[in-house]
Structures are given as structure tokens and as C-alpha cells.
Scaffold this motif. Structure first.
Motif, mmCIF file in Angstrom:
data_model
loop_
_atom_site.group_PDB
_atom_site.id
_atom_site.type_symbol
_atom_site.label_atom_id
_atom_site.label_comp_id
_atom_site.label_asym_id
_atom_site.label_seq_id
_atom_site.Cartn_x
_atom_site.Cartn_y
_atom_site.Cartn_z
ATOM 1 N N GLU A 6 62.549 71.219 58.051
ATOM 2 C CA GLU A 6 61.482 71.947 57.353
ATOM 3 C C GLU A 6 61.078 73.234 58.064
ATOM 4 O OE1 GLU A 6 60.956 68.689 58.441
ATOM 5 O OE2 GLU A 6 61.499 67.688 56.568
ATOM 6 N N ARG A 7 61.008 73.201 59.371
ATOM 7 C CA ARG A 7 60.589 74.399 60.117
ATOM 8 C C ARG A 7 61.541 75.569 59.889
ATOM 9 N NH1 ARG A 7 56.462 73.692 63.543
ATOM 10 N NH2 ARG A 7 55.942 71.585 64.162
ATOM 11 N N VAL A 8 62.798 75.270 59.814
ATOM 12 C CA VAL A 8 63.785 76.329 59.551
ATOM 13 C C VAL A 8 63.534 76.916 58.165
ATOM 14 C CG1 VAL A 8 66.239 76.813 59.198
ATOM 15 C CG2 VAL A 8 65.514 75.364 61.111
ATOM 16 N N ARG A 9 63.290 76.068 57.183
ATOM 17 C CA ARG A 9 63.027 76.565 55.823
ATOM 18 C C ARG A 9 61.767 77.420 55.774
ATOM 19 N NH1 ARG A 9 64.026 71.145 54.265
ATOM 20 N NH2 ARG A 9 61.982 71.003 53.296
ATOM 21 N N VAL A 10 60.730 77.014 56.500
ATOM 22 C CA VAL A 10 59.483 77.788 56.522
ATOM 23 C C VAL A 10 59.729 79.179 57.097
ATOM 24 C CG1 VAL A 10 57.199 77.968 57.613
ATOM 25 C CG2 VAL A 10 57.924 75.823 56.543
ATOM 26 N N PRO A 29 56.894 80.538 47.622
ATOM 27 C CA PRO A 29 55.853 79.505 47.634
ATOM 28 C C PRO A 29 56.414 78.100 47.444
ATOM 29 C CG PRO A 29 55.193 81.319 46.227
ATOM 30 C CD PRO A 29 56.622 81.542 46.599
ATOM 31 N N GLU A 30 57.412 77.975 46.599
ATOM 32 C CA GLU A 30 58.014 76.663 46.358
ATOM 33 C C GLU A 30 58.610 76.084 47.644
ATOM 34 O OE1 GLU A 30 61.774 74.818 43.916
ATOM 35 O OE2 GLU A 30 60.763 76.569 43.083
ATOM 36 N N VAL A 31 59.355 76.889 48.354
ATOM 37 C CA VAL A 31 59.972 76.437 49.608
ATOM 38 C C VAL A 31 58.897 76.104 50.644
ATOM 39 C CG1 VAL A 31 61.435 77.146 51.549
ATOM 40 C CG2 VAL A 31 62.123 77.669 49.204
ATOM 41 N N TRP A 36 55.889 72.038 53.730
ATOM 42 C CA TRP A 36 54.568 71.591 54.176
ATOM 43 C C TRP A 36 54.339 70.144 53.768
ATOM 44 C CZ3 TRP A 36 49.506 74.487 52.408
ATOM 45 C CH2 TRP A 36 48.408 73.985 53.089
ATOM 46 N N GLY A 37 54.715 69.804 52.544
ATOM 47 C CA GLY A 37 54.557 68.427 52.074
ATOM 48 C C GLY A 37 55.405 67.437 52.866
ATOM 49 N N GLN A 38 56.567 67.851 53.296
ATOM 50 C CA GLN A 38 57.464 66.981 54.049
ATOM 51 C C GLN A 38 57.106 66.912 55.524
ATOM 52 O OE1 GLN A 38 61.148 68.868 53.033
ATOM 53 N NE2 GLN A 38 61.440 67.618 51.205
ATOM 54 N N ASN A 39 56.518 67.970 56.049
ATOM 55 C CA ASN A 39 56.210 68.023 57.477
ATOM 56 C C ASN A 39 54.886 68.762 57.673
ATOM 57 O OD1 ASN A 39 56.094 68.379 60.232
ATOM 58 N ND2 ASN A 39 58.196 69.096 60.448
#
Length: 98
Positions: A6-10, A29-31, A36-39
Motif C-alpha cells: 500500500e505504501r508504494v501505491r500511495v 483518489p481511488e488509489v 488507506w482502507g487496507q493499511n
């Protein structure tokens, strides 16, 4: 944008926003919200990017409101300072986007 972590995607979504701006409004925003929801520890980075996005961050309003209802510390490292920053920026964004 499809990395397992998730951090990489953020960080990728934030970079994409910085480079592409409003043209990336449907994707970023979707990503951010999925990560955020996952981590929840990504929250501080997510809200910082949402803050830079301005009106394009409007899809995050439900998640921002939900964040303020949590009773436990959240955000990066679940620290007091990071949680207070998360709450402060979330409140500011809600006020600005409503």
C-alpha cells in the motif's frame, strides 16, 4: 498503481498527482483511498496528498469523516503527534470540501 504494498501505491499516486494534476483526478483518489482502507498507517501520507489536491479530493469525504470517529490512535506509527496531525488535516479538509 497496482503494487502489492500500500505504501508504494500511495507514493506513486501522490507523484502522479504532482505530475499530472487534475487530469489524474479520476485515478489518484481511488488509489489513495484503497491503500488507506487496507493499511491505516498510510493515512498521514494520504491526507497530505488529498490536501494538495483541493476539490479533486472530494471523493475522500466519507473516509475523512469515518477517520474522525475512531477512538484509537491511527495514522503513521499510531503516535500522538501523527494522530493529531491526521485529525487536524482531516477536519480542515472536510470543512474545505463541504
Amino acid at each position: 498503481m497496482t503494487h502489492d504494498y500500500e505504501r508504494v501505491r500511495v507514493h506513486c499516486a501522490a507523484a502522479l498527482w504532482e505530475i499530472g494534476g487534475d487530469s489524474e483526478a479520476p485515478t489518484v483518489p481511488e488509489v489513495l483511498l484503497q491503500a488507506w482502507g487496507q493499511n491505516p498507517s498510510t493515512a498521514n501520507h494520504v491526507v497530505a496528498c488529498l490536501d494538495r489536491m483541493g476539490p479533486a479530493a472530494r471523493p475522500a469525504l466519507p473516509q475523512l469523516r469515518a477517520e474522525l470517529r475512531y477512538l484509537q490512535r491511527r495514522g503513521r506509527y499510531r503516535g500522538i503527534d501523527t494522530d493529531e496531525d491526521l485529525q487536524r488535516i482531516s477536519r480542515m479538509l472536510i470543512e474545505r470540501l463541504d
